[in-house]
Design a protein around this motif. Structure first.
Motif, PDB file in Angstrom:
ATOM      1  N   THR A   1       0.827  -1.211   0.000  1.00  0.00           N
ATOM      2  CA  THR A   1       0.000   0.000   0.000  1.00  0.00           C
ATOM      3  C   THR A   1       0.858   1.256   0.000  1.00  0.00           C
ATOM      4  O   THR A   1       0.337   2.353   0.116  1.00  0.00           O
ATOM      5  CB  THR A   1      -0.915   0.016   1.236  1.00  0.00           C
ATOM      6  OG1 THR A   1      -0.105  -0.056   2.417  1.00  0.00           O
ATOM      7  CG2 THR A   1      -1.890  -1.161   1.215  1.00  0.00           C
ATOM      8  N   SER A   2       2.164   1.091  -0.124  1.00  0.00           N
ATOM      9  CA  SER A   2       3.081   2.231  -0.100  1.00  0.00           C
ATOM     10  C   SER A   2       4.145   2.085  -1.183  1.00  0.00           C
ATOM     11  O   SER A   2       4.571   0.963  -1.501  1.00  0.00           O
ATOM     12  CB  SER A   2       3.761   2.340   1.274  1.00  0.00           C
ATOM     13  OG  SER A   2       4.774   3.324   1.268  1.00  0.00           O
ATOM     14  N   ASP A   3       4.576   3.199  -1.743  1.00  0.00           N
ATOM     15  CA  ASP A   3       5.665   3.174  -2.722  1.00  0.00           C
ATOM     16  C   ASP A   3       6.948   2.627  -2.114  1.00  0.00           C
ATOM     17  O   ASP A   3       7.789   2.060  -2.822  1.00  0.00           O
ATOM     18  CB  ASP A   3       5.935   4.586  -3.253  1.00  0.00           C
ATOM     19  CG  ASP A   3       4.838   5.063  -4.199  1.00  0.00           C
ATOM     20  OD1 ASP A   3       4.169   4.208  -4.814  1.00  0.00           O
ATOM     21  OD2 ASP A   3       4.641   6.291  -4.314  1.00  0.00           O
ATOM     22  N   ALA A   4       7.117   2.796  -0.821  1.00  0.00           N
ATOM     23  CA  ALA A   4       8.320   2.307  -0.135  1.00  0.00           C
ATOM     24  C   ALA A   4       8.228   0.830   0.212  1.00  0.00           C
ATOM     25  O   ALA A   4       9.129   0.301   0.880  1.00  0.00           O
ATOM     26  CB  ALA A   4       8.558   3.116   1.134  1.00  0.00           C
ATOM     27  N   SER A   5       7.152   0.154  -0.241  1.00  0.00           N
ATOM     28  CA  SER A   5       6.929  -1.264   0.055  1.00  0.00           C
ATOM     29  C   SER A   5       6.952  -1.472   1.567  1.00  0.00           C
ATOM     30  O   SER A   5       6.461  -0.625   2.325  1.00  0.00           O
ATOM     31  CB  SER A   5       7.979  -2.118  -0.656  1.00  0.00           C
ATOM     32  OG  SER A   5       7.673  -3.496  -0.556  1.00  0.00           O
ATOM     33  N   MET A   6       7.539  -2.565   2.029  1.00  0.00           N
ATOM     34  CA  MET A   6       7.541  -2.830   3.472  1.00  0.00           C
ATOM     35  C   MET A   6       8.541  -1.949   4.219  1.00  0.00           C
ATOM     36  O   MET A   6       8.566  -1.940   5.445  1.00  0.00           O
ATOM     37  CB  MET A   6       7.852  -4.299   3.725  1.00  0.00           C
ATOM     38  CG  MET A   6       6.739  -5.246   3.311  1.00  0.00           C
ATOM     39  SD  MET A   6       5.284  -5.147   4.373  1.00  0.00           S
ATOM     40  CE  MET A   6       5.692  -6.366   5.617  1.00  0.00           C
ATOM     41  N   GLY A   7       9.365  -1.197   3.468  1.00  0.00           N
ATOM     42  CA  GLY A   7      10.239  -0.224   4.106  1.00  0.00           C
ATOM     43  C   GLY A   7       9.466   0.926   4.721  1.00  0.00           C
ATOM     44  O   GLY A   7      10.017   1.702   5.514  1.00  0.00           O
ATOM     45  N   HIS A   8       8.186   1.038   4.378  1.00  0.00           N
ATOM     46  CA  HIS A   8       7.320   2.059   4.964  1.00  0.00           C
ATOM     47  C   HIS A   8       7.134   1.833   6.454  1.00  0.00           C
ATOM     48  O   HIS A   8       6.876   2.779   7.212  1.00  0.00           O
ATOM     49  CB  HIS A   8       5.959   2.018   4.256  1.00  0.00           C
ATOM     50  CG  HIS A   8       4.934   2.951   4.817  1.00  0.00           C
ATOM     51  ND1 HIS A   8       4.955   4.313   4.607  1.00  0.00           N
ATOM     52  CD2 HIS A   8       3.840   2.718   5.605  1.00  0.00           C
ATOM     53  CE1 HIS A   8       3.930   4.869   5.216  1.00  0.00           C
ATOM     54  NE2 HIS A   8       3.239   3.927   5.830  1.00  0.00           N
ATOM     55  N   PHE A   9       7.285   0.574   6.887  1.00  0.00           N
ATOM     56  CA  PHE A   9       7.069   0.233   8.296  1.00  0.00           C
ATOM     57  C   PHE A   9       8.428   0.056   8.967  1.00  0.00           C
ATOM     58  O   PHE A   9       9.144  -0.912   8.697  1.00  0.00           O
ATOM     59  CB  PHE A   9       6.240  -1.046   8.418  1.00  0.00           C
ATOM     60  CG  PHE A   9       4.946  -0.983   7.656  1.00  0.00           C
ATOM     61  CD1 PHE A   9       3.850  -0.321   8.162  1.00  0.00           C
ATOM     62  CD2 PHE A   9       4.846  -1.582   6.398  1.00  0.00           C
ATOM     63  CE1 PHE A   9       2.664  -0.251   7.452  1.00  0.00           C
ATOM     64  CE2 PHE A   9       3.658  -1.526   5.689  1.00  0.00           C
ATOM     65  CZ  PHE A   9       2.568  -0.851   6.206  1.00  0.00           C
TER      66      PHE A   9
END
Length: 484
Positions: free
Chosen positions: A225-233
């Motif tokens: 759900t983010s352009d940063a993929s799981m790096g968003h978390f």
């Protein structure tokens, strides 16, 4: 004369696209709940899809459905193509204003659980679009499992004859009937998805994020759900949960059914599982130690980074928590090699698959023994089963076609002026159903939006070829296939 009838094929395709049309109601309802106008595109697309599916069902209905081998090939290929074609409709009607080329690319990437995307600005995208991407990967994941367990072994695709569940082989027949096997597999798939979603939520994701990532984690799809993929978390706990469930999605689902009946023994003693877990553990520990020394960071931090990203690539999920291409030339080479590995047969993962490497290694060592001792008797076994000449030949041919397909797609991508890193990694990631490639354009920090339309259609074909194990598609090109 053995005329090829399309009636049962069209009937089942009608059922498939009807399910897809009904599934479009889910993101439509989500958009309504969030007050987003995109709900109209999902309801219009869903209504049209259900209408077409219903027409195919009613005009091709028969009292009994029987299918020949040729009809099974047609159903496998055209079922995926038509499903992707109709799944693209909501993307076209969304306020993202995608062309049909981009919409089809996104849909086929979702259904084949590849995870390559042309969308930019996922953090602010309509909620229904995000849910639809996740639903496509979740549906594609269960479709891949059932296809790999039930259909592909009988089509003699790439050595999968080893996994045929015939009535004469009661030891491998988990369920008496195919429909029981499908329903039981679906139940396991749903339970694991729910557990993954609950754990994500408890670890700090919002319910919306947890629901979407649970569907794309277990399906080893990788849409986020983010352009940063799981790096968003920025959470090690979330990343370790993702690592565990990506690996779970890459294990044979038939073994989960056996575990329900007989405990952990089937999973622990399976040759393919032991090889997969051993390989994953060795590569993770080696690269983590190298990264900790090379980057001067703590070992646990390095282990968390490497475990997640290595598992993501090996299981062909395609998530990323960081741009690992910035770790240096060695990391780029390592991750490129890992792109080809894949998970286990009967899982949601793509790639070459662990069992083919095992079979090839057995054939290699057996040949060496015969060279040294020509008269020695050296049985070739895989998981306790003898490896026949037909299986050996199809596995080796699979490797040849795999390499040839990646090379051909890479050469053709070069015609559009793509640099060699983008071309070769794009071809590899499409055929292996991984998701991100390498380089600044399609690497973990980029996407496929800027590629020419022709390149996107070529990569879409590569995704389908890789997901259907090549021969299922290539056999349709043989003139003999269409003769009576």
């Amino acid at each position: 004369m053995n005329r090829l009838s399309l009636q049962p094929v069209l009937y089942v395709i009608g059922l498939l696209i009807t399910v897809v049309g009904l599934a479009m109601l889910v993101p439509g309802i989500v958009d309504l709940a969030y007050g987003d106008i995109d709900w109209r595109g999902f309801f219009i697309g869903g209504g049209f899809t259900v209408l077409v599916g219903g027409m195919l069902i009613t005009t091709n209905r028969t009292s009994t459905i029987t299918m020949s081998l040729r009809q099974a090939f047609l159903l496998t290929v055209f079922g995926w193509v038509f499903t992707a074609g109709f799944s693209a409709i909501p993307f076209v009607f969304s306020r993202l204003d995608l062309s049909y080329t981009d919409a089809f690319f996104e849909a086929i990437s979702g259904l084949t659980t590849t995870g390559s995307t042309v969308l930019i600005g996922l953090d602010t995208a309509p909620p229904g679009v995000l849910v639809w991407r996740s639903v496509l990967q979740w549906l594609g994941g269960i479709g891949i499992i059932v296809m790999a367990i039930v259909l592909l072994p009988f089509l003699r695709v790439g050595g999968m004859q080893l996994f045929r569940m015939e009535s004469s082989d009661r030891s491998e027949k988990v369920m008496a009937k195919v429909n029981q096997l499908g329903l039981a597999t679906l139940a396991v798939y749903v339970v694991l998805t729910v557990v993954c979603g609950v754990l994500y939520s408890l670890a700090g994701m919002t319910p919306f994020e947890a629901m979407n990532h649970a569907m794309t984690t277990l399906s080893t799809g990788g849409y986020s759900t983010s352009d940063a993929s799981m790096g968003h978390f920025d959470s090690a706990l979330i990343h370790w949960i993702g690592t565990i469930f990506m690996a779970a999605g890459a294990l044979p689902f038939v073994l989960y059914l056996k575990m329900v009946r007989g405990g952990l023994r089937p999973l622990i003693h399976d040759s393919q599982v032991k090889a997969f877990v051993g390989f994953l553990g060795f590569v993770t520990l080696f690269l983590a130690a190298w990264l900790a020394v090379d980057e001067g960071i703590g070992f646990f931090r390095a282990l968390t980074l490497v475990a997640f990203n290595v598992t993501s690539v090996v299981t062909t999920t395609g998530y990323a928590t960081t741009d690992y291409t910035l770790w240096g030339a060695f990391a780029v080479a390592a991750f490129f090699a890992l792109t080809f590995v894949g998970g286990c047969n009967g899982s949601t993962a793509g790639g070459i698959k662990i069992f083919r490497f095992q079979v090839s290694w057995t054939l290699f060592t057996s040949h060496l023994r015969r060279l040294i001792s020509p008269n020695a008797v050296a049985p070739r076994l895989y998981n306790g089963q003898p490896i026949g000449e037909e299986v050996a030949g199809s596995v080796l041919l699979f490797f040849f076609v795999y390499v040839g397909t990646v090379g051909s797609i890479a050469l053709l991508l070069g015609l559009w002026g793509l640099d060699w890193v983008t071309a070769i990694s794009g071809a590899a990631t499409a055929v292996s159903n991984v998701g991100p490639g390498l380089g600044p354009i399609i690497g973990p920090a980029g996407n496929f939006a800027t590629l020419p339309d022709g390149a996107k259609w070529l990569l879409s074909a590569g995704m389908l070829l890789g997901r259907l194990e090549f021969f299922t598609v290539l056999v349709l090109l043989a003139p003999r296939f269409w003769r009576d």
